[in-house]
Design a protein around this motif. Structure first.
Motif, mmCIF file in Angstrom:
data_model
loop_
_atom_site.group_PDB
_atom_site.id
_atom_site.type_symbol
_atom_site.label_atom_id
_atom_site.label_comp_id
_atom_site.label_asym_id
_atom_site.label_seq_id
_atom_site.Cartn_x
_atom_site.Cartn_y
_atom_site.Cartn_z
ATOM 1 N N GLU A 47 -16.627 34.818 -36.729
ATOM 2 C CA GLU A 47 -15.808 33.707 -36.246
ATOM 3 C C GLU A 47 -15.070 33.049 -37.404
ATOM 4 O O GLU A 47 -13.977 32.537 -37.248
ATOM 5 C CB GLU A 47 -16.717 32.692 -35.555
ATOM 6 C CG GLU A 47 -15.999 31.543 -34.939
ATOM 7 C CD GLU A 47 -16.946 30.626 -34.195
ATOM 8 O OE1 GLU A 47 -16.588 29.442 -34.058
ATOM 9 O OE2 GLU A 47 -18.025 31.062 -33.767
ATOM 10 N N TYR A 48 -15.692 33.070 -38.587
ATOM 11 C CA TYR A 48 -15.099 32.521 -39.795
ATOM 12 C C TYR A 48 -15.021 33.621 -40.854
ATOM 13 O O TYR A 48 -15.780 34.578 -40.822
ATOM 14 C CB TYR A 48 -15.947 31.367 -40.356
ATOM 15 C CG TYR A 48 -16.050 30.202 -39.420
ATOM 16 C CD1 TYR A 48 -15.034 29.257 -39.346
ATOM 17 C CD2 TYR A 48 -17.162 30.047 -38.598
ATOM 18 C CE1 TYR A 48 -15.128 28.178 -38.483
ATOM 19 C CE2 TYR A 48 -17.261 28.975 -37.735
ATOM 20 C CZ TYR A 48 -16.241 28.041 -37.673
ATOM 21 O OH TYR A 48 -16.335 26.981 -36.826
ATOM 22 N N ILE A 49 -14.095 33.443 -41.798
ATOM 23 C CA ILE A 49 -13.925 34.395 -42.889
ATOM 24 C C ILE A 49 -14.075 33.646 -44.208
ATOM 25 O O ILE A 49 -13.462 32.600 -44.413
ATOM 26 C CB ILE A 49 -12.543 35.073 -42.823
ATOM 27 C CG1 ILE A 49 -12.428 35.890 -41.540
ATOM 28 C CG2 ILE A 49 -12.307 35.934 -44.056
ATOM 29 C CD1 ILE A 49 -11.036 36.428 -41.281
ATOM 30 N N LEU A 50 -14.902 34.191 -45.095
ATOM 31 C CA LEU A 50 -15.130 33.611 -46.418
ATOM 32 C C LEU A 50 -14.766 34.659 -47.462
ATOM 33 O O LEU A 50 -15.225 35.791 -47.390
ATOM 34 C CB LEU A 50 -16.603 33.215 -46.576
ATOM 35 C CG LEU A 50 -17.075 32.775 -47.952
ATOM 36 C CD1 LEU A 50 -16.411 31.459 -48.349
ATOM 37 C CD2 LEU A 50 -18.587 32.624 -47.964
ATOM 38 N N PHE A 51 -13.930 34.293 -48.426
ATOM 39 C CA PHE A 51 -13.560 35.187 -49.518
ATOM 40 C C PHE A 51 -14.407 34.850 -50.743
ATOM 41 O O PHE A 51 -14.499 33.686 -51.132
ATOM 42 C CB PHE A 51 -12.081 35.037 -49.874
ATOM 43 C CG PHE A 51 -11.161 35.403 -48.751
ATOM 44 C CD1 PHE A 51 -10.933 36.728 -48.425
ATOM 45 C CD2 PHE A 51 -10.528 34.421 -48.002
ATOM 46 C CE1 PHE A 51 -10.089 37.074 -47.389
ATOM 47 C CE2 PHE A 51 -9.678 34.753 -46.970
ATOM 48 C CZ PHE A 51 -9.458 36.081 -46.663
ATOM 49 N N VAL A 52 -15.029 35.862 -51.357
ATOM 50 C CA VAL A 52 -15.827 35.665 -52.565
ATOM 51 C C VAL A 52 -15.523 36.790 -53.553
ATOM 52 O O VAL A 52 -14.926 37.801 -53.193
ATOM 53 C CB VAL A 52 -17.349 35.634 -52.260
ATOM 54 C CG1 VAL A 52 -17.704 34.501 -51.329
ATOM 55 C CG2 VAL A 52 -17.827 36.952 -51.689
ATOM 56 N N ASP A 53 -15.944 36.605 -54.808
ATOM 57 C CA ASP A 53 -15.815 37.697 -55.766
ATOM 58 C C ASP A 53 -17.085 37.804 -56.596
ATOM 59 O O ASP A 53 -17.951 36.943 -56.540
ATOM 60 C CB ASP A 53 -14.562 37.565 -56.638
ATOM 61 C CG ASP A 53 -14.610 36.443 -57.639
ATOM 62 O OD1 ASP A 53 -15.637 36.290 -58.323
ATOM 63 O OD2 ASP A 53 -13.614 35.712 -57.747
ATOM 64 N N GLY A 54 -17.196 38.877 -57.336
ATOM 65 C CA GLY A 54 -18.431 39.207 -58.035
ATOM 66 C C GLY A 54 -18.757 38.361 -59.241
ATOM 67 O O GLY A 54 -19.863 38.419 -59.753
ATOM 68 N N SER A 55 -17.838 37.547 -59.718
ATOM 69 C CA SER A 55 -18.102 36.752 -60.908
ATOM 70 C C SER A 55 -18.715 35.394 -60.570
ATOM 71 O O SER A 55 -18.982 34.604 -61.458
ATOM 72 C CB SER A 55 -16.810 36.541 -61.694
ATOM 73 O OG SER A 55 -15.890 35.799 -60.925
ATOM 74 N N GLU A 56 -18.952 35.128 -59.314
ATOM 75 C CA GLU A 56 -19.469 33.832 -58.893
ATOM 76 C C GLU A 56 -20.971 33.873 -58.633
ATOM 77 O O GLU A 56 -21.530 34.920 -58.332
ATOM 78 C CB GLU A 56 -18.742 33.372 -57.618
ATOM 79 C CG GLU A 56 -17.251 33.224 -57.824
ATOM 80 C CD GLU A 56 -16.487 32.996 -56.540
ATOM 81 O OE1 GLU A 56 -15.378 32.475 -56.641
ATOM 82 O OE2 GLU A 56 -16.977 33.348 -55.455
ATOM 83 N N VAL A 57 -21.601 32.719 -58.740
ATOM 84 C CA VAL A 57 -23.010 32.527 -58.383
ATOM 85 C C VAL A 57 -23.007 31.551 -57.220
ATOM 86 O O VAL A 57 -22.309 30.544 -57.261
ATOM 87 C CB VAL A 57 -23.811 31.946 -59.567
ATOM 88 C CG1 VAL A 57 -25.237 31.663 -59.161
ATOM 89 C CG2 VAL A 57 -23.757 32.906 -60.746
#
Length: 109
Positions: A47-57
């Motif tokens: 229902e929702y979309i979240l964008f993340v990347d590998g350099s984050e904690v």
């Protein structure tokens, strides 16, 4: 069960890296998609979309807080502040954001 949040992991480090980073989440109704943003949106079921990347904690309650904020406010986008930490876990060198893009239900997707 249909996921509530589709997590689009854009770093190219692999789904297992993302899964490990999100392992401590209290909110468990999510799917992980490794793709660029546009391909990820096409493949998303949440229902929702979240964008993340590998350099984050990611704090253990990040997904829950973003989801709750979206549900309670009815907003089309939820943005949270985050602190950028150097590779040694030390001093912050900037600020960033996490965001959940508007409800697919509202958008008719």
């Amino acid at each position: 069960m249909k996921p509530v949040i589709s997590v689009i992991f854009t770093a190219g480090s692999g789904v297992e890296t993302c899964r490990a980073k999100l392992a401590g989440q209290t909110f468990k109704e999510y799917e992980i998609i490794e793709a660029d943003r546009f391909a990820g949106i096409e493949r998303a079921h949440g229902e929702y979309i979240l964008f993340v990347d590998g350099s984050e904690v990611y704090p253990e309650n990040m997904l829950e807080k973003l989801h709750d904020a979206a549900e309670q406010s009815g907003a089309d986008m939820v943005i949270s502040n985050c602190e950028l930490i150097d590779s040694d876990g030390g001093k912050s060198f900037g600020r960033g954001v996490h965001f959940v893009v508007g409800s697919r239900r509202k958008a008719g997707v």
